[in-house]
Write an enzyme that holds these catalytic residues in place. Structure first.
Site, PDB file in Angstrom:
ATOM      1  N   HIS A 250       6.295  -1.328   9.178  1.00  0.00           N
ATOM      2  CA  HIS A 250       5.761  -2.561   8.611  1.00  0.00           C
ATOM      3  C   HIS A 250       6.849  -3.626   8.651  1.00  0.00           C
ATOM      4  O   HIS A 250       7.966  -3.357   9.097  1.00  0.00           O
ATOM      5  CB  HIS A 250       5.237  -2.348   7.186  1.00  0.00           C
ATOM      6  CG  HIS A 250       6.274  -1.978   6.179  1.00  0.00           C
ATOM      7  ND1 HIS A 250       6.966  -0.793   6.211  1.00  0.00           N
ATOM      8  CD2 HIS A 250       6.760  -2.667   5.095  1.00  0.00           C
ATOM      9  CE1 HIS A 250       7.802  -0.738   5.194  1.00  0.00           C
ATOM     10  NE2 HIS A 250       7.707  -1.864   4.511  1.00  0.00           N
TER      11      HIS A 250
ATOM     12  N   HIS B 193       8.382  -5.548   6.176  1.00  0.00           N
ATOM     13  CA  HIS B 193       9.299  -5.922   5.106  1.00  0.00           C
ATOM     14  C   HIS B 193      10.728  -5.938   5.628  1.00  0.00           C
ATOM     15  O   HIS B 193      11.114  -5.126   6.484  1.00  0.00           O
ATOM     16  CB  HIS B 193       9.157  -4.970   3.921  1.00  0.00           C
ATOM     17  CG  HIS B 193       7.946  -5.273   3.075  1.00  0.00           C
ATOM     18  ND1 HIS B 193       7.421  -4.389   2.171  1.00  0.00           N
ATOM     19  CD2 HIS B 193       7.172  -6.397   3.003  1.00  0.00           C
ATOM     20  CE1 HIS B 193       6.368  -4.937   1.564  1.00  0.00           C
ATOM     21  NE2 HIS B 193       6.202  -6.152   2.057  1.00  0.00           N
TER      22      HIS B 193
ATOM     23  N   ASP C  58      13.680  -5.087   4.748  1.00  0.00           N
ATOM     24  CA  ASP C  58      14.599  -3.945   4.756  1.00  0.00           C
ATOM     25  C   ASP C  58      14.324  -2.989   5.905  1.00  0.00           C
ATOM     26  O   ASP C  58      15.138  -2.113   6.193  1.00  0.00           O
ATOM     27  CB  ASP C  58      14.573  -3.202   3.414  1.00  0.00           C
ATOM     28  CG  ASP C  58      13.184  -2.745   2.993  1.00  0.00           C
ATOM     29  OD1 ASP C  58      12.222  -3.489   3.215  1.00  0.00           O
ATOM     30  OD2 ASP C  58      13.082  -1.646   2.420  1.00  0.00           O
ATOM     31  N   HIS C  59      13.207  -3.182   6.602  1.00  0.00           N
ATOM     32  CA  HIS C  59      12.854  -2.308   7.719  1.00  0.00           C
ATOM     33  C   HIS C  59      13.057  -2.972   9.089  1.00  0.00           C
ATOM     34  O   HIS C  59      12.929  -2.291  10.104  1.00  0.00           O
ATOM     35  CB  HIS C  59      11.399  -1.857   7.595  1.00  0.00           C
ATOM     36  CG  HIS C  59      11.163  -0.944   6.433  1.00  0.00           C
ATOM     37  ND1 HIS C  59      10.966   0.417   6.565  1.00  0.00           N
ATOM     38  CD2 HIS C  59      11.093  -1.203   5.101  1.00  0.00           C
ATOM     39  CE1 HIS C  59      10.792   0.960   5.365  1.00  0.00           C
ATOM     40  NE2 HIS C  59      10.861  -0.010   4.460  1.00  0.00           N
TER      41      HIS C  59
ATOM     42  N   ASP D  37       6.713   3.166   3.954  1.00  0.00           N
ATOM     43  CA  ASP D  37       6.279   2.799   2.608  1.00  0.00           C
ATOM     44  C   ASP D  37       4.761   2.883   2.519  1.00  0.00           C
ATOM     45  O   ASP D  37       4.048   2.382   3.394  1.00  0.00           O
ATOM     46  CB  ASP D  37       6.719   1.379   2.280  1.00  0.00           C
ATOM     47  CG  ASP D  37       8.234   1.207   2.319  1.00  0.00           C
ATOM     48  OD1 ASP D  37       8.924   2.161   2.706  1.00  0.00           O
ATOM     49  OD2 ASP D  37       8.711   0.109   1.980  1.00  0.00           O
TER      50      ASP D  37
END
Length: 301
Positions: free
Chosen positions: A61, A63, A65-66, A211
């Site tokens: 996804h 976000h 942090d990814h 997540d």
């Protein structure tokens, strides 16, 4: 065989021990990343894996942090003058974010290396012959999130005792039988593959879920997996908070593995608010075949 190297195992806030999420998968001579959090390029170096033959990124996804490690990785690959095209798979909104991020650094449609963007839709992502990659949607807040299933086919192997008994010599004849084609020996006798092949064996299934706020609807994709990698950001005592932030608890992940005949469970995306022992204890009471991932752990399936 699937070989995993955990390059980052933290939740959204990294720690001295855990980097932002990233996972290196090696299979059948191919190497790919699942997510690419900030600092992933340094984790590749520290792990000893390096950058060679790295040409695919699967994004769970969008976000930050990814995905924030992508520009730094591309910059380094550009300096190394890699000639390979990097294929990035992600949901449409995730890819849009990455495209805009790269455009903000290098200009619209530009990057230090050749890049191909491939939107994900539920189903087959790639068939490499020795393994397949499938994806499936998962629910995580407002994102177009996906999990990934990797499968290597079961194969039938030649039985040495049967080959010897039938007098099949080493060489092309055995290759034909291994490929499922009958042969005719010098005496005119036909030998069928079923005469010398054992039952199917060796097929493996790996599932990676980033997540996710729920496991509802995911059982068909996870059932009978040899290894399931999934998040466990919270403990059950904080389940209401987990719901608010769109994450699982360790107990939920363990119950999910137990209900779907998973062989081994690996928990990642771990919060610094808990000790590893707490997370492991909560999950192990429900599903004993569980481990907590740490940065640079290597697991083979």
């Amino acid at each position: 065989m699937f070989a995993l190297t955990f390059l980052g195992t933290s939740a959204s806030v990294p720690s001295a021990e855990r980097n932002h999420p990233a996972l290196l998968l090696e299979v059948a001579g191919e190497r790919m990343l699942i997510d690419c959090g900030e600092g992933t390029q340094r984790q590749l170096l520290r792990s000893g894996a390096g950058f060679r033959r790295l040409d695919r990124i699967l994004l769970t996804h969008g976000h930050l942090d990814h995905v924030l490690g992508i520009p730094g990785l591309f910059s380094t690959l550009g300096l190394r003058q890699t000639s390979e095209t990097m294929t990035i798979h992600g949901g449409p909104a995730t890819l849009d974010l990455v495209v805009r991020m790269l455009a903000g650094l290098w200009g619209a449609g530009r990057a230090p290396i050749s890049v191909q963007f491939t939107p994900l839709a539920a189903g087959l992502v790639a068939d490499a012959g020795d393994f397949t990659i499938d994806c499936f949607p998962v629910r995580h807040r407002d994102t177009d999130s996906f999990g990934f299933s990797f499968q290597s086919p079961a194969r039938r192997h030649l039985l040495p005792d049967r080959l010897s008994a039938l007098g099949v010599p080493n060489g092309p004849a055995r290759g034909e039988l291994a490929a499922g084609r009958p042969i005719t020996d010098e005496g005119g006798r036909t030998i069928d593959p079923d005469d010398v092949l054992g039952p199917p064996s060796g097929g493996k299934k790996l599932v990676v879920i980033g997540d996710t706020e729920t496991t509802d609807g995911l059982s068909n994709h996870v059932a009978d997996a040899d290894l399931l990698v999934i998040e466990a950001t919270f403990l059950d005592r904080d389940a209401p908070t987990a719901r608010d932030y769109g994450h699982l608890t360790a107990a939920e992940a363990a119950r999910f593995a137990a209900a779907n005949n998973v062989r081994q469970l690996v928990l990642t995306h771990l919060s610094g608010r808990y000790e590893d022992d707490e997370i492991l204890a909560e999950a192990a009471k429900i599903f004993p075949s569980v481990r907590i991932a740490a940065d640079f752990d290597r697991i083979a399936v």
